[in-house]
Design a protein around this motif. Structure first.
Motif, PDB file in Angstrom:
ATOM      1  N   GLU A 219       8.986 -66.631  44.028  1.00  0.00           N
ATOM      2  CA  GLU A 219       9.695 -65.453  44.878  1.00  0.00           C
ATOM      3  C   GLU A 219      11.184 -65.512  45.003  1.00  0.00           C
ATOM      4  O   GLU A 219      11.944 -64.604  44.908  1.00  0.00           O
ATOM      5  N   LYS A 248      10.075 -66.886  55.774  1.00  0.00           N
ATOM      6  CA  LYS A 248       9.290 -66.890  56.888  1.00  0.00           C
ATOM      7  C   LYS A 248       7.894 -66.854  56.839  1.00  0.00           C
ATOM      8  O   LYS A 248       6.914 -67.317  57.374  1.00  0.00           O
ATOM      9  N   LYS A 249       7.535 -66.272  55.613  1.00  0.00           N
ATOM     10  CA  LYS A 249       5.944 -66.560  55.291  1.00  0.00           C
ATOM     11  C   LYS A 249       5.154 -67.835  55.091  1.00  0.00           C
ATOM     12  O   LYS A 249       4.224 -67.896  55.108  1.00  0.00           O
ATOM     13  N   TYR A 250       6.247 -68.760  54.609  1.00  0.00           N
ATOM     14  CA  TYR A 250       5.820 -70.059  54.634  1.00  0.00           C
ATOM     15  C   TYR A 250       6.225 -71.036  55.556  1.00  0.00           C
ATOM     16  O   TYR A 250       5.786 -72.353  55.338  1.00  0.00           O
TER      17      TYR A 250
END
Length: 355
Positions: A219, A248-250
């Motif tokens: 990504e 932030k997703k990880y």
């Protein structure tokens, strides 16, 4: 006849919010420019100033005006204390970058606070500052400005790479200097280290303890900025809008975010360096101390990484902003259109006298 010898104070505040870098400098022009860093120091920001500067991007016009005035007074105190402490009496000028709050060259905006005329009055020194505004007015990116110093002060290197809040690089191509931002570095790494209660990831040890996340790496590598040709530059706005939403997703596993992001930095830089074992790259900026990051970069390129003495690692930007001020005093070009994309080369910087 132009003066060939100068003593100036270079002052720099970077996007990583480490503090204010001050370097007392001696420049001498013979066949080529020579320099000496006589003494240097970093004054860390208080937690209050760190918070203010970190939030400033969201301030309205009135709040920014007040912040600019307060920061100018604060900066003048830091500079005056440094001059007093080191008993400096022979300055030709204080050459100050200020602190970048907004950088949106595509909208004709760049704002560095701490560049008000009061800085000269409060310090009692000639001040040269606000180096970026004129370039943006001439259609340029207003950044990076360091490459003219790379070319004239460090001509022996094929590349000059700075690992600060952002990674940026300069080199010569077809007889012209080119330079551009590559990717965020300490703006991201420090943000996640602070989430774990540390100011920064010492030696990259937290990153080393994490695991590579292939999906996150994919990504990050797909971000559209990396496909743009230079000249191009980055600001904290881009990090907030494009990078942090991905990370932030990880962030339930911060060590792995740090490890993966270090790999991303190394990949992006290695693409710009190529793989020529005969070339040398001068590496400076706080990222030099991230042992894990440097190790990853060395694995990805045959280009020789040269880590200079600590004073150049830490104070190269303050050194070069001092040099930009010297060139301005000599009314010589200090911003290259081949680097910023401006309509023309020019000599930039406001000159304020103390009276």
């Amino acid at each position: 006849m132009k003066k060939n010898e100068f003593k100036v104070l270079g002052v720099m505040s970077g996007t990583s919010l480490d503090g204010i870098d001050l370097a007392y400098l001696h420049f001498n022009k013979q066949q080529a420019w020579e320099f000496q860093i006589i003494t240097s120091e970093t004054v860390p920001y208080t937690s209050e100033w760190k918070k203010k500067l970190g939030q400033a991007i969201n301030f309205n016009i009135e709040e920014l005006k007040a912040l600019d005035e307060n920061y100018t007074t604060y900066l003048a105190g830091i500079i005056s204390e440094f001059i007093k402490k080191h008993e400096i009496t022979d300055l030709d000028a204080v050459c100050s970058h200020g602190h970048t709050v907004k950088h949106e060259p595509e909208n004709g905006i760049t704002l560095q606070i701490g560049n008000l005329p009061e800085l000269a009055m409060l310090t009692g020194q000639t001040v040269i500052c606000d180096f970026r505004v004129q370039d943006v007015a001439l259609g340029g990116q207003g950044a990076p400005l360091v490459p003219v110093g790379d070319e004239l002060l460090f001509p022996q290197y094929s590349y000059c790479l700075n690992l600060g809040g952002f990674a940026n690089i300069s080199t010569s191509e077809g007889g012209k200097r080119i330079a551009y931002d590559i990717c965020p570095v300490n703006t991201v790494l420090n943000y996640y280290a602070e989430k774990l209660g540390f100011e920064y990831d010492k030696d990259g040890d937290i990153a080393r303890s994490g695991h590579l996340n292939p999906q996150l790496l994919e990504e990050l590598e797909a971000l559209s900025f990396y496909k743009l040709p230079p000249p191009k530059s980055l600001g904290i706005e881009w990090v907030n809008e494009e990078v942090f939403p991905v990370l932030k997703k990880y962030e339930s596993d911060i060590p792995s975010v740090l490890r993966t992001y270090c790999m991303h930095i190394a990949l992006q830089i290695s693409k710009e360096l190529g793989n020529d074992a005969a070339s040398e790259v001068l590496v400076s900026g706080g990222g030099c101390f991230n042992v894990f990051l440097i190790q990853q970069l060395k694995k990805m390129t045959s280009t020789k990484l040269v880590i200079p003495p600590v004073e150049i690692i830490n104070y190269k930007e303050a050194l070069i902003f001092g040099f930009l001020g010297v060139l301005r005093l000599r009314e010589e070009i200090n911003i290259l259109s081949s680097v910023t994309g401006a309509m023309q080369d020019h000599s930039s910087g406001m000159i304020y006298l103390p009276s």
